[in-house]
Write an enzyme that holds these catalytic residues in place. Structure first.
Site, mmCIF file in Angstrom:
data_model
loop_
_atom_site.group_PDB
_atom_site.id
_atom_site.type_symbol
_atom_site.label_atom_id
_atom_site.label_comp_id
_atom_site.label_asym_id
_atom_site.label_seq_id
_atom_site.Cartn_x
_atom_site.Cartn_y
_atom_site.Cartn_z
ATOM 1 N N GLN A 141 -4.961 -0.161 -1.407
ATOM 2 C CA GLN A 141 -3.985 -1.035 -0.743
ATOM 3 C C GLN A 141 -2.949 -1.529 -1.769
ATOM 4 O OE1 GLN A 141 -7.626 -1.905 0.127
ATOM 5 N NE2 GLN A 141 -7.223 -0.108 1.346
ATOM 6 N N ASP B 45 13.004 10.259 -5.730
ATOM 7 C CA ASP B 45 13.765 11.361 -5.133
ATOM 8 C C ASP B 45 14.165 11.069 -3.680
ATOM 9 O OD1 ASP B 45 10.810 11.587 -5.048
ATOM 10 O OD2 ASP B 45 11.221 13.158 -3.582
ATOM 11 N N ARG C 185 0.064 7.006 11.402
ATOM 12 C CA ARG C 185 1.070 6.138 12.027
ATOM 13 C C ARG C 185 2.368 6.222 11.229
ATOM 14 N NH1 ARG C 185 -1.953 0.434 12.110
ATOM 15 N NH2 ARG C 185 -2.762 1.281 10.164
ATOM 16 N N GLY D 179 -5.950 5.758 1.794
ATOM 17 C CA GLY D 179 -5.680 7.195 1.842
ATOM 18 C C GLY D 179 -4.817 7.532 0.653
ATOM 19 N N HIS D 180 -5.403 8.197 -0.343
ATOM 20 C CA HIS D 180 -4.692 8.480 -1.587
ATOM 21 C C HIS D 180 -4.450 9.988 -1.684
ATOM 22 C CE1 HIS D 180 -6.418 4.513 -3.427
ATOM 23 N NE2 HIS D 180 -5.694 4.325 -2.354
ATOM 24 N N THR D 181 -3.208 10.350 -1.953
ATOM 25 C CA THR D 181 -2.846 11.765 -1.943
ATOM 26 C C THR D 181 -2.602 12.268 -3.357
ATOM 27 O OG1 THR D 181 -1.661 11.216 0.077
ATOM 28 C CG2 THR D 181 -1.309 13.427 -0.815
ATOM 29 N N GLY E 258 0.817 -1.215 0.000
ATOM 30 C CA GLY E 258 0.000 0.000 0.000
ATOM 31 C C GLY E 258 0.846 1.258 0.000
ATOM 32 N N ASP E 259 0.176 2.397 -0.237
ATOM 33 C CA ASP E 259 0.817 3.714 -0.206
ATOM 34 C C ASP E 259 1.938 3.868 -1.222
ATOM 35 O OD1 ASP E 259 -0.882 4.310 1.931
ATOM 36 O OD2 ASP E 259 0.555 3.509 3.387
ATOM 37 N N GLU E 260 1.785 3.248 -2.358
ATOM 38 C CA GLU E 260 2.807 3.325 -3.415
ATOM 39 C C GLU E 260 2.685 4.608 -4.239
ATOM 40 O OE1 GLU E 260 0.609 0.830 -3.118
ATOM 41 O OE2 GLU E 260 1.647 -1.083 -2.880
ATOM 42 N N ALA E 261 1.762 5.482 -3.843
ATOM 43 C CA ALA E 261 1.469 6.719 -4.585
ATOM 44 C C ALA E 261 0.560 6.446 -5.784
ATOM 45 C CB ALA E 261 2.734 7.483 -4.998
ATOM 46 N N LYS E 262 -0.374 5.526 -5.569
ATOM 47 C CA LYS E 262 -1.369 5.220 -6.611
ATOM 48 C C LYS E 262 -2.223 6.445 -6.914
ATOM 49 C CE LYS E 262 -2.942 2.091 -3.799
ATOM 50 N NZ LYS E 262 -1.911 2.124 -2.747
ATOM 51 N N GLY E 263 -2.565 7.206 -5.852
ATOM 52 C CA GLY E 263 -3.428 8.386 -6.029
ATOM 53 C C GLY E 263 -2.819 9.379 -7.003
ATOM 54 N N ARG F 71 5.214 4.934 9.070
ATOM 55 C CA ARG F 71 5.311 3.714 8.266
ATOM 56 C C ARG F 71 6.679 3.076 8.491
ATOM 57 N NH1 ARG F 71 3.145 7.005 3.107
ATOM 58 N NH2 ARG F 71 0.913 6.971 3.562
HETATM 59 P P1 GDP Z 1 -1.449 5.813 -2.176
HETATM 60 O O1 GDP Z 1 -2.212 5.298 -1.003
HETATM 61 O O2 GDP Z 1 -0.827 4.714 -2.962
HETATM 62 O O3 GDP Z 1 -2.232 6.751 -3.055
HETATM 63 O O4 GDP Z 1 -0.231 6.655 -1.568
HETATM 64 P P2 GDP Z 1 -0.299 7.726 -0.373
HETATM 65 O O5 GDP Z 1 -0.924 8.967 -0.864
HETATM 66 O O6 GDP Z 1 -0.851 7.099 0.862
HETATM 67 O O7 GDP Z 1 1.248 7.909 -0.065
HETATM 68 C C1 GDP Z 1 2.125 8.414 -1.025
HETATM 69 C C2 GDP Z 1 2.777 9.690 -0.477
HETATM 70 O O8 GDP Z 1 3.888 10.028 -1.259
HETATM 71 C C3 GDP Z 1 1.865 10.897 -0.515
HETATM 72 O O9 GDP Z 1 2.146 11.729 0.582
HETATM 73 C C4 GDP Z 1 2.256 11.576 -1.832
HETATM 74 O O10 GDP Z 1 1.980 12.970 -1.835
HETATM 75 C C5 GDP Z 1 3.731 11.327 -1.829
HETATM 76 N N1 GDP Z 1 4.355 11.211 -3.148
HETATM 77 C C6 GDP Z 1 3.842 10.721 -4.304
HETATM 78 N N2 GDP Z 1 4.782 10.644 -5.264
HETATM 79 C C7 GDP Z 1 5.924 11.111 -4.691
HETATM 80 C C8 GDP Z 1 7.269 11.239 -5.159
HETATM 81 O O11 GDP Z 1 7.609 10.907 -6.288
HETATM 82 N N3 GDP Z 1 8.158 11.763 -4.283
HETATM 83 C C9 GDP Z 1 7.842 12.121 -3.016
HETATM 84 N N4 GDP Z 1 8.794 12.615 -2.229
HETATM 85 N N5 GDP Z 1 6.592 11.986 -2.538
HETATM 86 C C10 GDP Z 1 5.650 11.476 -3.368
HETATM 87 P P1 IMO Z 2 -3.812 2.683 0.432
HETATM 88 O O1 IMO Z 2 -4.946 2.506 -0.537
HETATM 89 C C1 IMO Z 2 -1.283 0.931 3.519
HETATM 90 C C2 IMO Z 2 -3.115 -2.027 6.123
HETATM 91 C C3 IMO Z 2 -3.316 -1.660 7.571
HETATM 92 C C4 IMO Z 2 -3.200 -3.014 8.221
HETATM 93 C C5 IMO Z 2 -3.857 -3.936 7.213
HETATM 94 C C6 IMO Z 2 -5.329 -4.253 7.511
HETATM 95 O O2 IMO Z 2 -3.697 4.062 0.975
HETATM 96 O O3 IMO Z 2 -2.546 2.157 -0.143
HETATM 97 P P2 IMO Z 2 -7.571 -2.851 7.354
HETATM 98 O O4 IMO Z 2 -7.979 -1.571 8.041
HETATM 99 O O5 IMO Z 2 -7.613 -2.776 5.883
HETATM 100 O O6 IMO Z 2 -8.297 -4.059 7.887
HETATM 101 O O7 IMO Z 2 -6.038 -3.056 7.794
HETATM 102 O O8 IMO Z 2 -3.789 -3.276 5.965
HETATM 103 N N1 IMO Z 2 -3.716 -1.083 5.158
HETATM 104 C C7 IMO Z 2 -3.011 -0.244 4.414
HETATM 105 N N2 IMO Z 2 -1.686 0.017 4.411
HETATM 106 N N3 IMO Z 2 -2.097 1.561 2.640
HETATM 107 C C8 IMO Z 2 -3.418 1.289 2.621
HETATM 108 O O9 IMO Z 2 -4.254 1.786 1.683
HETATM 109 C C9 IMO Z 2 -3.932 0.382 3.561
HETATM 110 N N4 IMO Z 2 -5.173 -0.091 3.834
HETATM 111 C C10 IMO Z 2 -5.012 -1.004 4.797
HETATM 112 O O10 IMO Z 2 -2.327 -0.757 8.020
HETATM 113 O O11 IMO Z 2 -1.841 -3.386 8.314
HETATM 114 MG MG MG Z 3 -2.276 5.509 1.077
#
Ligand code: GDP
Ligand code: IMO
Ligand code: MG
Length: 452
Positions: A226, A335, A305, A40-42, A12-17, A307
């Protein structure tokens, strides 16, 4: 062929948003098809930051329809908060947002159960869920006896159904000790009716809508939530989320069969992160981990939290790329690795003295996995100002190409900062070398996509 999907290949949180927001420009419809308010997508654009949870990241662009399908577990209060946030900041939601009548509703008891149960699962180590009621709502969906779908809120028998479910839930939650929440059926009914009235104009049969759309050749972008390694069936069970968050989940979650998808983009961070419990083989609980967390601002979008951070794990990401069936990669947050003299990539695991490039199916084996690292030179240039492939320093290019080789897919997009503009598009697939060409791990070439 109208379908593109964006799938996270890690935890998760790979910057999909960010990626979805960029690709929305070339699509008519953006679809969220699994998960819920745990995501949570940013999106960052022109100095403004948007945090989206249930509403697809395409909502910030004009002329696009955003669809939340039946595979999502939907907390009405969370959707309304998001609509209010967007409208309050000048983004028109209105008829751009469609919500499936098949989506299961997250009720207050799901949130209470999530908090009660997390600590008591998986042999003592909590999963560390986001506490948004995701697991309990999906459990009730599959269990059927205590489930309510969004479309049910508009039916004449809804009050009776709700009272029946509340009575059952009270019996199940009664043993929950001090954390148990008393459920007031009248108050919940009143709340739900108020929220249902506001959401009503958005609710419809989104399966029919999407099937019509793909058959008419409209371009649809599927936004994964995720990541593949949190997939309930194929991830690091039980430290996973409760939906199919790999590419395999697109069909069941959205109602659109895979034959309509002709482009699958796997999104990776240039390193690894994980929130909550479960193994993270390349975790760096040291100065490297701190560098990654602070430069990458690695604090949860939903829960804030910190990461857990570590080196890029090519064994895990390659497994994820194969499982999710992606044809190409986007490497994000490159970066963040700037300023390190050397960068490591995990290319194999050693488990009980045996070297393997297979990702273990049992979490205990993954816990014992000792990463085998390959080390590459780092760079000290500031990548965040770079917009063209040629501007990337040689060491950064080589690092990206190594990821492509190890995962067996070309890297088409590199992200060097959070803003939309901080993106480098790459061409050619000369970097997707298999082992015969001196590249990485063995991998089969992707078959040509099935044509409709
Ligand atoms: P998602 O859940 O996959 O959409 O990712 P999140 O939004 O939870 O987390 C990605 C974070 O990295 C966010 O705070 C973005 O604003 C930030 N972000 C996205 N692309 C980049 C990048 O290339 N460099 C940096 N430094 N931050 C980035
Ligand atoms: P995005 O879309 C990162 C993690 C939680 C926990 C596990 C189970 O922003 O990438 P849950 O509430 O789904 O039952 O929690 O999955 N988790 C994520 N970690 N990015 C997310 O979403 C997540 N959604 C759930 O931290 O370990
Ligand atoms: Mg996220």
């Amino acid at each position: 062929m109208p379908g593109t999907c964006v799938i996270g290949l890690q935890w998760g949180d790979e910057a999909k948003g960010k990626l979805v927001d960029i690709l929305t420009e070339h699509h008519d419809i953006v679809v969220r098809y699994q998960g819920g308010a745990n995501a949570g997508h940013t999106v960052v654009s022109g100095g403004e930051t948007w945090k989206l949870s249930l509403i697809p990241s395409g909502i910030l662009r004009d002329g696009v329809t955003c669809v939340v399908t039946g595979g999502v577990v939907l907390d009405p209060a969370a959707v309304l908060r998001e609509i209010d946030m967007l409208e309050g900041r000048g983004v028109t939601v209105g008829s751009k947002l469609l919500l499936s009548d098949r989506a299961h509703v997250v009720f207050p008891w799901h949130v209470a159960e999530d908090r009660l149960l997390d600590a008591s699962l998986s042999g003592g180590e909590p999963i560390g869920t986001t506490g948004r009621g995701i697991g309990p709502c999906y459990r009730d969906k599959v269990g059927r006896a205590m489930a309510i779908r969004l479309g049910d809120l508009y039916r004449a028998d809804f009050p009776a159904t709700l009272r029946h479910v509340v009575a059952l839930k009270q019996r199940f939650l009664a043993g929950g000790g001090p954390a148990a929440v008393p459920l007031d059926a009248d108050a919940i009914l009143a709340d739900m009716r108020r929220m249902a009235a506001r959401l009503g104009p958005h609710v419809r049969d989104t399966t029919a809508y999407l099937l019509d759309a793909v058959e008419a050749g409209r371009r649809v972008l599927f936004e994964g939530a995720q990541g593949t390694l949190l997939d309930v069936d194929h991830g690091t069970y039980p430290f996973v989320t409760s939906s199919n968050s790999s590419g395999l989940g697109v069909g069941p979650g959205s109602g659109v069969p895979a034959r309509w998808i002709d482009r699958s983009i796997g999104v990776v961070k240039a390193y690894s992160t994980r929130v909550g419990g479960g193994p993270l083989p390349t975790e760096q609980d040291n100065a490297i981990g701190i560098h990654l967390r602070e430069r990458g601002n690695e604090y949860g979008t939903v829960t804030r939290r910190p990461r857990r951070c570590g080196w890029f794990d090519a064994v895990a990401a390659r497994y994820a790329a194969r499982l999710s069936g992606v044809d190409e990669l986007a490497v994000m947050l490159l970066d963040v690795l700037g300023g390190l003299d050397q960068i490591s990539i995990c290319t194999a695991y050693e488990i009980d003295g045996r070297r393997t490039t297979d990702f273990p199916s049992h979490v205990d084996d993954l816990r014992r996995a000792r990463p085998v690292y390959e080390t590459l030179p780092g760079w000290h240039e500031d990548l965040s100002v770079i917009r063209e492939q040629v501007g990337l320093p040689g060491a950064a290019q080589r690092y990206v190409e190594r990821i492509a080789a190890l995962l067996g897919r070309p890297v088409r997009i590199v992200s060097v900062g959070p803003d939309r503009a901080q993106t480098v598009f790459r061409d050619g697939d000369g970097d997707a070398r298999g082992p015969a060409e001196g590249g990485g791990l063995p991998w089969p070439r992707q078959p040509a996509p099935v044509r409709a």
